[in-house]
Design an enzyme around this catalytic site. Structure first.
Site, short mmCIF file in Angstrom:
data_model
loop_
_atom_site.label_atom_id
_atom_site.label_comp_id
_atom_site.label_asym_id
_atom_site.label_seq_id
_atom_site.Cartn_x
_atom_site.Cartn_y
_atom_site.Cartn_z
N ASP A 10 -45.42 9.58 -20.01
CA ASP A 10 -44.52 10.65 -19.55
C ASP A 10 -44.50 10.58 -18.02
O ASP A 10 -45.22 9.81 -17.39
CB ASP A 10 -45.07 12.00 -20.04
CG ASP A 10 -44.37 13.17 -19.39
OD1 ASP A 10 -43.14 13.25 -19.48
OD2 ASP A 10 -45.06 14.01 -18.76
N ALA A 12 -43.56 13.77 -15.13
CA ALA A 12 -44.15 14.91 -14.42
C ALA A 12 -45.39 15.44 -15.13
O ALA A 12 -45.35 15.75 -16.33
CB ALA A 12 -43.12 16.03 -14.27
N LYS A 51 -34.59 19.60 -21.18
CA LYS A 51 -34.59 20.85 -20.42
C LYS A 51 -33.69 21.94 -21.01
O LYS A 51 -34.03 23.12 -20.96
CB LYS A 51 -34.23 20.58 -18.96
CG LYS A 51 -35.18 19.62 -18.25
CD LYS A 51 -36.65 19.95 -18.48
CE LYS A 51 -37.57 18.95 -17.83
NZ LYS A 51 -38.96 19.02 -18.35
N ASP A 185 -48.78 14.84 -20.99
CA ASP A 185 -49.57 15.98 -20.51
C ASP A 185 -49.19 17.28 -21.18
O ASP A 185 -49.62 18.35 -20.75
CB ASP A 185 -49.43 16.13 -18.99
CG ASP A 185 -48.03 16.60 -18.60
OD1 ASP A 185 -47.05 15.95 -19.01
OD2 ASP A 185 -47.92 17.61 -17.89
#
Length: 257
Positions: A10, A12, A51, A185
Site C-alpha cells: 500500500d 500512505a 475515497k 497499514d
C-alpha cells in the site's frame, strides 16, 4: 511464505506518509465544512478504501448520520457523498505533495527485496490523479514500485475487492497467488489480500491503524509503544492477517533473513 516472489505494498501509512495523515486531514476538513465534525476514529475506520467509498461509509455511521440530520434536516445520500467527495479531492490534491516522504526503512528494504529477485507492486485507495502527484515525488526520494494500480484501473472497485492485486499479479508475471504477499497499514488492506487469496500482512508502526505522527510515536515510553503496537496487531489479526510486522525492516528480515 519464504518463497515470496512479489510484495504488493500500500502507499500512505505503509511506504509513505507516516501515520497516513494527508487523507485524515482532508476528510476532517470537508465534513467540518458541512457542519459535522467527525472523530479521528470515525475518519480512520474505513481507511484504505476507494475515497468515495470511504465517504459513503462515513455518512452511514450512526453518529455522523444523526448529526447530519440535525444540521441539514435530512439523512445524507449519494448526492451528499458526491458533493463531499468533490471538495475532498480538491483539498487533498492541494496537500498531497507534502505527504510523500518514504517511511523509515522503506527505501533500503525495497532495495534489499529487489536484490533478492522479489518484485515490488502496489495498490492504493488514491485515484490516478492523486497518484500522478505522489509517484514522482516518492521516486525523487528513492521509492518507486515496479507497478502500481489504483481503483481507476478496476472499474472503481477498490478495497476490499481483490482486483487491484490481480492486476499487479498479471503485470508482474507471477503464476501462483501464494507466491505473493500483500502488505498494508489498514484493515481494508488485510481484507484485500485475503480476498485475493495471497498472503496478507500488516505494518504496525506509522500505520493509519495506529494514527500517530512520527514525533508522537517517538515521544511514547517503551511500555506505551508496546501497548499501542499490540492493539494494532490484534486488529490486523482479527481481520485475518497471516503475519504482522512492527516495521518494514522486520518484514525484510523475515523474508530475507
Amino acid at each position: 511464505m519464504k518463497k515470496i516472489k512479489a510484495v504488493i505494498f500500500d502507499w500512505a501509512g505503509t511506504t509513505v506518509d507516516y501515520g497516513c495523515m494527508a487523507p485524515v486531514r482532508a476528510f476532517v476538513e470537508v465534513f467540518k465544512q458541512y457542519g459535522v465534525e467527525p472523530t479521528i476514529k470515525e475518519v480512520r475506520e474505513p481507511m484504505g478504501m476507494l475515497k468515495i467509498d470511504h465517504i459513503r461509509t462515513m455518512l452511514k455511521m450512526e453518529r455522523i448520520r444523526e448529526l447530519w440530520k440535525e444540521t441539514h434536516g435530512r439523512e445524507p445520500g449519494e448526492e451528499e457523498a458526491q458533493a463531499l467527495y468533490q471538495i475532498f479531492e480538491e483539498n487533498l490534491l492541494k496537500i498531497l505533495s507534502d505527504y510523500t516522504d518514504p517511511k523509515p526503512g522503506v527505501v533500503e528494504t525495497v532495495k534489499r527485496l529487489r536484490r533478492s529477485g522479489i518484485k515490488i507492486g502496489s495498490t492504493t485507495g488514491y485515484t490516478d490523479k492523486m497518484m500522478e502527484i505522489i509517484v514522482p515525488k516518492a521516486r525523487e526520494k528513492g521509492y518507486e514500485p515496479d507497478v502500481w494500480f489504483s481503483p481507476d484501473s478496476t472499474a472503481q472497485k477498490g478495497r476490499p475487492y481483490p482486483y487491484m492485486i490481480f492486476r499487479n499479479i498479471e503485470a508482474l508475471g507471477i503464476k501462483k497467488v501464494r507466491r505473493v504477499l500483500k502488505v498494508g497499514d489498514t484493515v481494508s488492506d488485510i481484507k484485500e489480500g485475503k480476498n485475493a487469496g495471497v498472503w496478507s500482512a500488516g505494518i504496525v508502526v506509522g500505520s493509519s491503524e495506529m494514527g500517530l505522527t512520527q514525533e508522537e510515536y517517538a515521544a511514547l515510553s517503551p511500555e506505551e509503544k508496546e501497548v499501542k503496537c499490540k492493539e494494532v496487531t490484534d486488529r490486523f489479526l482479527e481481520a485475518g492477517a497471516d503475519k504482522v510486522f512492527y516495521t518494514i525492516e522486520d518484514l525484510g528480515e523475515f523474508l530475507l533473513g
